[in-house]
Design an enzyme around this catalytic site. Sequence first.
Site, mmCIF file in Angstrom:
data_model
loop_
_atom_site.group_PDB
_atom_site.id
_atom_site.type_symbol
_atom_site.label_atom_id
_atom_site.label_comp_id
_atom_site.label_asym_id
_atom_site.label_seq_id
_atom_site.Cartn_x
_atom_site.Cartn_y
_atom_site.Cartn_z
ATOM 1 N N ALA A 212 63.440 -45.516 23.570
ATOM 2 C CA ALA A 212 64.522 -44.561 23.787
ATOM 3 C C ALA A 212 64.391 -43.668 25.015
ATOM 4 O O ALA A 212 65.406 -43.293 25.600
ATOM 5 C CB ALA A 212 64.678 -43.679 22.543
ATOM 6 N N PRO B 266 64.256 -41.954 28.609
ATOM 7 C CA PRO B 266 64.323 -40.500 28.480
ATOM 8 C C PRO B 266 65.462 -39.980 27.613
ATOM 9 O O PRO B 266 65.600 -38.781 27.443
ATOM 10 C CB PRO B 266 64.515 -40.036 29.927
ATOM 11 C CG PRO B 266 65.337 -41.125 30.538
ATOM 12 C CD PRO B 266 64.845 -42.406 29.894
ATOM 13 N N ASN C 199 69.115 -40.976 27.673
ATOM 14 C CA ASN C 199 70.538 -41.074 28.034
ATOM 15 C C ASN C 199 71.296 -42.005 27.091
ATOM 16 O O ASN C 199 72.407 -41.689 26.642
ATOM 17 C CB ASN C 199 70.686 -41.563 29.469
ATOM 18 C CG ASN C 199 70.466 -40.465 30.488
ATOM 19 O OD1 ASN C 199 70.543 -39.292 30.158
ATOM 20 N ND2 ASN C 199 70.176 -40.838 31.712
ATOM 21 N N ARG D 115 57.105 -38.312 27.548
ATOM 22 C CA ARG D 115 58.479 -38.823 27.606
ATOM 23 C C ARG D 115 59.280 -38.334 26.392
ATOM 24 O O ARG D 115 60.475 -38.048 26.495
ATOM 25 C CB ARG D 115 58.489 -40.349 27.664
ATOM 26 C CG ARG D 115 57.996 -40.928 28.975
ATOM 27 C CD ARG D 115 58.458 -42.363 29.173
ATOM 28 N NE ARG D 115 57.960 -43.243 28.137
ATOM 29 C CZ ARG D 115 56.854 -43.958 28.210
ATOM 30 N NH1 ARG D 115 56.100 -43.870 29.296
ATOM 31 N NH2 ARG D 115 56.477 -44.757 27.232
ATOM 32 N N ASP E 82 54.805 -46.767 18.680
ATOM 33 C CA ASP E 82 55.126 -48.058 19.281
ATOM 34 C C ASP E 82 56.040 -48.802 18.314
ATOM 35 O O ASP E 82 55.674 -49.046 17.163
ATOM 36 C CB ASP E 82 53.824 -48.831 19.509
ATOM 37 C CG ASP E 82 54.044 -50.191 20.156
ATOM 38 O OD1 ASP E 82 55.221 -50.620 20.267
ATOM 39 O OD2 ASP E 82 53.057 -50.835 20.533
ATOM 40 N N ASP F 93 66.129 -51.770 24.608
ATOM 41 C CA ASP F 93 66.084 -51.783 26.068
ATOM 42 C C ASP F 93 64.607 -51.667 26.470
ATOM 43 O O ASP F 93 64.149 -50.606 26.866
ATOM 44 C CB ASP F 93 66.910 -50.615 26.624
ATOM 45 C CG ASP F 93 67.077 -50.697 28.132
ATOM 46 O OD1 ASP F 93 67.728 -51.638 28.591
ATOM 47 O OD2 ASP F 93 66.551 -49.822 28.845
ATOM 48 N N CYS G 52 66.981 -53.900 32.855
ATOM 49 C CA CYS G 52 67.448 -53.636 34.222
ATOM 50 C C CYS G 52 66.753 -54.611 35.165
ATOM 51 O O CYS G 52 66.341 -54.252 36.253
ATOM 52 C CB CYS G 52 67.181 -52.193 34.627
ATOM 53 S SG CYS G 52 65.455 -51.721 34.498
#
Length: 460
Positions: free
Chosen positions: A235, A237, A239, A263, A285, A305, A357
Amino acid sequence: MALYSAAAAVLAGLERGEGGLKSLVYNSGFPHVRQLYALVSETLRYASVLEKLLDRAALLQAEKKLTPQLAKVLVYDLLFGKGLKCGGRWKALARRHRARLEAELARMKVRRKVSRSEDLLAPEKAVSAAASQVPRYIRVNTLKTCVDDVIEFFKRQGYAYLGKAASVEELKALSGKKFLLDPHLPELLVFPSQTDLHDNLLYTSGHIILQDKASCLPAFLLGPVAGSHVIDACAAPGNKTSHLAAILKNKGQIFAFDVDAKRMATMNTLLTRAGVTGCQLVQQDFLTVDPRDPKYSRVTHILLDPSCSGSGMVTRGPGEEAAPSAERLQALAGFQRRILSHALSFPALRRLVYSTCSLHQEENEDVVQAVLQEWGSAFRLVTAFPSWSCRGLAAFSGAESCLRASPAETLTHGFFVAVLERCREGAADPSSLPAAAKENPQPGKGAEPGAALKKTKKKK
């Protein structure tokens, strides 16, 4: 040491596609943002040189507790900067390897037939061509306001609102103090590339989120309805987590996982500023989470992600990351397959979004194909956003259901998204968009009145 830790965290965030350079620096919580920005920018500028030095000096093999990102910032300041500013074990560690690093740097200069360190760099560009055409996207935080109120706010600040863009091509022509409503995402406003809103009242109060369009796609396409239980597996930072909360209208439960304490602290600050409630931060984790834990028995949606090469990120500062080695890609893909398969094992799961990404097929289509084969007929790909022109690579039958993004084709960072749904015997074909999302709603439609924004305006 705080400076180097913060710089390493920003570099890691860039690699994971968590935001642009400026956004990550400003959201880092580090008090001296200019110092941090300068260190990260210069480390990025020397990234290809640093990676070769670390590889040839075998620093990461010798120091197992040193992360690649921390190694880069330490070696940058040791060899190219103004000298290490920290004390303690990291300074001692860097100095212990200094002679080997300097020897490798000297060999590199001899091979390239240069005498100065700067000559090792490719011709410098302040901003890459790809970055220069990617607009500044802002997501309206509907937990605090609505699109119409934000549009009116910017108009009062002297910006000209040009309405809803008819196509991506229209976004290329933006210049000066003009902005548009994005043609695809209903709560996304688009400004010219170099627009800096970090000091804007709406940003500092959490009414808008500076977030690339591609990064908004995962939560939008997951689209959980209000009241759902959702996991954001990687998750920080935050957004995407705040976007999920806005879609849920703060009704339901989000479990947001990250293993790093710093973080997590940054994410907590961001979510608090965004007005997020009903979100439980879990410093763990995700691979160690028991899917059968009763706490997660109602989890129907997962946003995944995971860490990736970051090869799709277009930095808004100097320098570009070197291409990842085949070994690193293989290691990343192995981790991504494990974590995706683990996510699918939650018993009540109905819909999952996998995103990276990265531009590499190994981390994208190949991962999805392998895990779908592993699970047999239990899950299937959903055609994500049919009107989106940039599709998955033809790596396997059905890969066109996946979605890709790139600076050239979609005016965004490079991104990949796959939507998976659990198969049900006799069920109708899954929808291409989640029930909670509509492809082209009107600006502000369905949003709550901008009461919070109006309060902020009065205070101003």
